[in-house]
Design an enzyme around this catalytic site. Sequence first.
Site, PDB file in Angstrom:
ATOM      1  N   GLU A   1       0.805  -1.238   0.000  1.00 44.30           N
ATOM      2  CA  GLU A   1       0.000   0.000   0.000  1.00 44.30           C
ATOM      3  C   GLU A   1       0.833   1.282   0.000  1.00 44.30           C
ATOM      4  O   GLU A   1       0.585   2.172   0.808  1.00 44.30           O
ATOM      5  CB  GLU A   1      -0.943  -0.010   1.208  1.00 44.30           C
ATOM      6  CG  GLU A   1      -1.880  -1.190   1.198  1.00 44.30           C
ATOM      7  CD  GLU A   1      -2.860  -1.202   2.380  1.00 44.30           C
ATOM      8  OE1 GLU A   1      -2.695  -0.412   3.317  1.00 44.30           O
ATOM      9  OE2 GLU A   1      -3.793  -2.023   2.338  1.00 44.30           O
TER      10      GLU A   1
ATOM     11  N   ASN B   1       2.129  -5.283  -3.114  1.00 46.58           N
ATOM     12  CA  ASN B   1       0.722  -5.583  -2.848  1.00 46.58           C
ATOM     13  C   ASN B   1      -0.043  -4.281  -2.583  1.00 46.58           C
ATOM     14  O   ASN B   1       0.439  -3.411  -1.850  1.00 46.58           O
ATOM     15  CB  ASN B   1       0.653  -6.484  -1.605  1.00 46.58           C
ATOM     16  CG  ASN B   1      -0.708  -7.092  -1.347  1.00 46.58           C
ATOM     17  OD1 ASN B   1      -1.260  -7.767  -2.216  1.00 46.58           O
ATOM     18  ND2 ASN B   1      -1.261  -6.871  -0.163  1.00 46.58           N
TER      19      ASN B   1
ATOM     20  N   HIS C   1     -10.430  -5.965  -2.537  1.00 48.08           N
ATOM     21  CA  HIS C   1     -11.518  -5.730  -1.576  1.00 48.08           C
ATOM     22  C   HIS C   1     -12.613  -4.953  -2.324  1.00 48.08           C
ATOM     23  O   HIS C   1     -12.596  -3.727  -2.378  1.00 48.08           O
ATOM     24  CB  HIS C   1     -11.014  -4.909  -0.382  1.00 48.08           C
ATOM     25  CG  HIS C   1      -9.986  -5.613   0.442  1.00 48.08           C
ATOM     26  ND1 HIS C   1     -10.277  -6.747   1.178  1.00 48.08           N
ATOM     27  CD2 HIS C   1      -8.675  -5.357   0.650  1.00 48.08           C
ATOM     28  CE1 HIS C   1      -9.183  -7.145   1.816  1.00 48.08           C
ATOM     29  NE2 HIS C   1      -8.198  -6.324   1.507  1.00 48.08           N
TER      30      HIS C   1
ATOM     31  N   GLU D   1      -6.327 -10.716  -1.343  1.00 47.31           N
ATOM     32  CA  GLU D   1      -7.178 -10.466  -0.158  1.00 47.31           C
ATOM     33  C   GLU D   1      -8.645 -10.352  -0.562  1.00 47.31           C
ATOM     34  O   GLU D   1      -9.384  -9.501  -0.061  1.00 47.31           O
ATOM     35  CB  GLU D   1      -6.736  -9.177   0.552  1.00 47.31           C
ATOM     36  CG  GLU D   1      -5.265  -9.166   0.954  1.00 47.31           C
ATOM     37  CD  GLU D   1      -4.821  -7.909   1.689  1.00 47.31           C
ATOM     38  OE1 GLU D   1      -5.680  -7.128   2.129  1.00 47.31           O
ATOM     39  OE2 GLU D   1      -3.608  -7.719   1.814  1.00 47.31           O
TER      40      GLU D   1
ATOM     41  N   ASP E   1     -12.388 -10.106  -1.069  1.00 49.78           N
ATOM     42  CA  ASP E   1     -13.713 -10.149  -0.444  1.00 49.78           C
ATOM     43  C   ASP E   1     -14.615  -9.210  -1.240  1.00 49.78           C
ATOM     44  O   ASP E   1     -14.134  -8.273  -1.879  1.00 49.78           O
ATOM     45  CB  ASP E   1     -13.709  -9.860   1.066  1.00 49.78           C
ATOM     46  CG  ASP E   1     -12.983  -8.604   1.492  1.00 49.78           C
ATOM     47  OD1 ASP E   1     -12.815  -7.686   0.662  1.00 49.78           O
ATOM     48  OD2 ASP E   1     -12.583  -8.525   2.670  1.00 49.78           O
TER      49      ASP E   1
HETATM   50  C1  XIL Z   1      -6.588  -6.084   8.074  1.00 46.69           C
HETATM   51  C2  XIL Z   1      -7.000  -7.231   8.981  1.00 46.69           C
HETATM   52  O1  XIL Z   1      -7.942  -8.032   8.292  1.00 46.69           O
HETATM   53  C3  XIL Z   1      -7.597  -6.696  10.249  1.00 46.69           C
HETATM   54  O2  XIL Z   1      -7.804  -7.756  11.186  1.00 46.69           O
HETATM   55  C4  XIL Z   1      -6.680  -5.650  10.886  1.00 46.69           C
HETATM   56  O3  XIL Z   1      -7.313  -5.071  11.980  1.00 46.69           O
HETATM   57  C5  XIL Z   1      -6.311  -4.575   9.893  1.00 46.69           C
HETATM   58  O4  XIL Z   1      -5.744  -5.183   8.744  1.00 46.69           O
HETATM   59  N1  XIL Z   1      -5.051  -4.489   3.492  1.00 46.69           N
HETATM   60  C6  XIL Z   1      -4.099  -5.354   3.986  1.00 46.69           C
HETATM   61  C7  XIL Z   1      -4.421  -6.234   5.136  1.00 46.69           C
HETATM   62  O5  XIL Z   1      -3.017  -5.464   3.398  1.00 46.69           O
HETATM   63  O6  XIL Z   1      -3.304  -6.475   5.941  1.00 46.69           O
HETATM   64  C8  XIL Z   1      -5.526  -5.650   5.965  1.00 46.69           C
HETATM   65  O7  XIL Z   1      -5.892  -6.609   6.964  1.00 46.69           O
HETATM   66  C9  XIL Z   1      -6.720  -5.312   5.093  1.00 46.69           C
HETATM   67  C10 XIL Z   1      -6.357  -4.278   4.070  1.00 46.69           C
END
Ligand code: XIL
Length: 299
Positions: free
Chosen positions: A127, A169, A206, A235, A237
């Site tokens: 990020e 990422n 996401h 990741e 969802d």
């Molecule tokens: C999130 C986790 O799911 C949570 O439990 C935590 O509180 C915050 O981080 N991008 C990422 C992940 O790279 O590491 C993040 O995970 C979600 C967004």
Amino acid sequence: ESTLGAAAAQSGRYFGVAIASGRLNDSVYTTIANREFNSVTAENEMKIDATEPRRGQFDFTAADRVYNWAVQNGKEVRGHTLAWHSQQPDWMRNLSGGTLRQAMIDHINGVMAHYRGKIVQWDVVNEAFEDGNSGARRDSNLQRTGNDWIEVAFRTARAADPAAKLCYNDYNIENWNWAKTQAVYNMVRDFKQRGVPIDCVGFQSHFNSGSPYDSNFRTTLQSFAALGVDVAITELDVQGASPTTYANVVNDCLAVERCLGITVWGVRDTDSWRSEQTPLLFDGNGNKKAAYTSVLNAL
Ligand code: XIL
């Protein structure tokens, strides 16, 4: 095939899940996770605050709980993440300049040494770009150490564990038309041209009403792959868990030879960091949702 992992393996890919160490004593959770998935990412346990709570003192207790569960159950492990503006321990948040730069290097070396040869893909940098139309780097203490912090992280990582695939990422880089996507693309192209070691790009994926899935995701994956890097969905969802969106994402990955696999960000809706969006493949009781069947049929 009857599980996500086995179905993905038919095309040489994996289907992974984010695992939280605190849930490993929940047998409904572990039964689903062990049955369906063949790759694991630690949801929080390999982050900077967890692995180096005090400067120079590494703690792999929680990380190893996830790692050992995964390996004992025959799964590969993605490492997440080594250099990030978020989830930094207080000691690191308060550093700047050359001291912070050295702390980042030491952190990468310390964590990668512990897992040397054992992690298939590492999210080396997470990020680092701004949202919106600027295409700029995100302001952070790491960015303020100098624009070269990302390439320093990757060069450090390559030397620390030459066997691991090294990934950049990020989120909101799935839509090819977005400035952030183009900015990351230009960085990766530049790294490949100059020989900075980078092997893969992770698309967090996401998807929600603010950042919806767009059918040009396939163009994005293909365009990055054409630069000579692997791609992965890291990741996933989907707000509301639309079966169509889930199938589209699977089909996009399968359409790109260099798409290594897909990871969903949690097992059940109740395990999700965005549980109110019910974004995952299993409901709170561990039942398969329509999105599950849609994914399985697409694989
Ligand atoms: C999130 C986790 O799911 C949570 O439990 C935590 O509180 C915050 O981080 N991008 C990422 C992940 O790279 O590491 C993040 O995970 C979600 C967004």
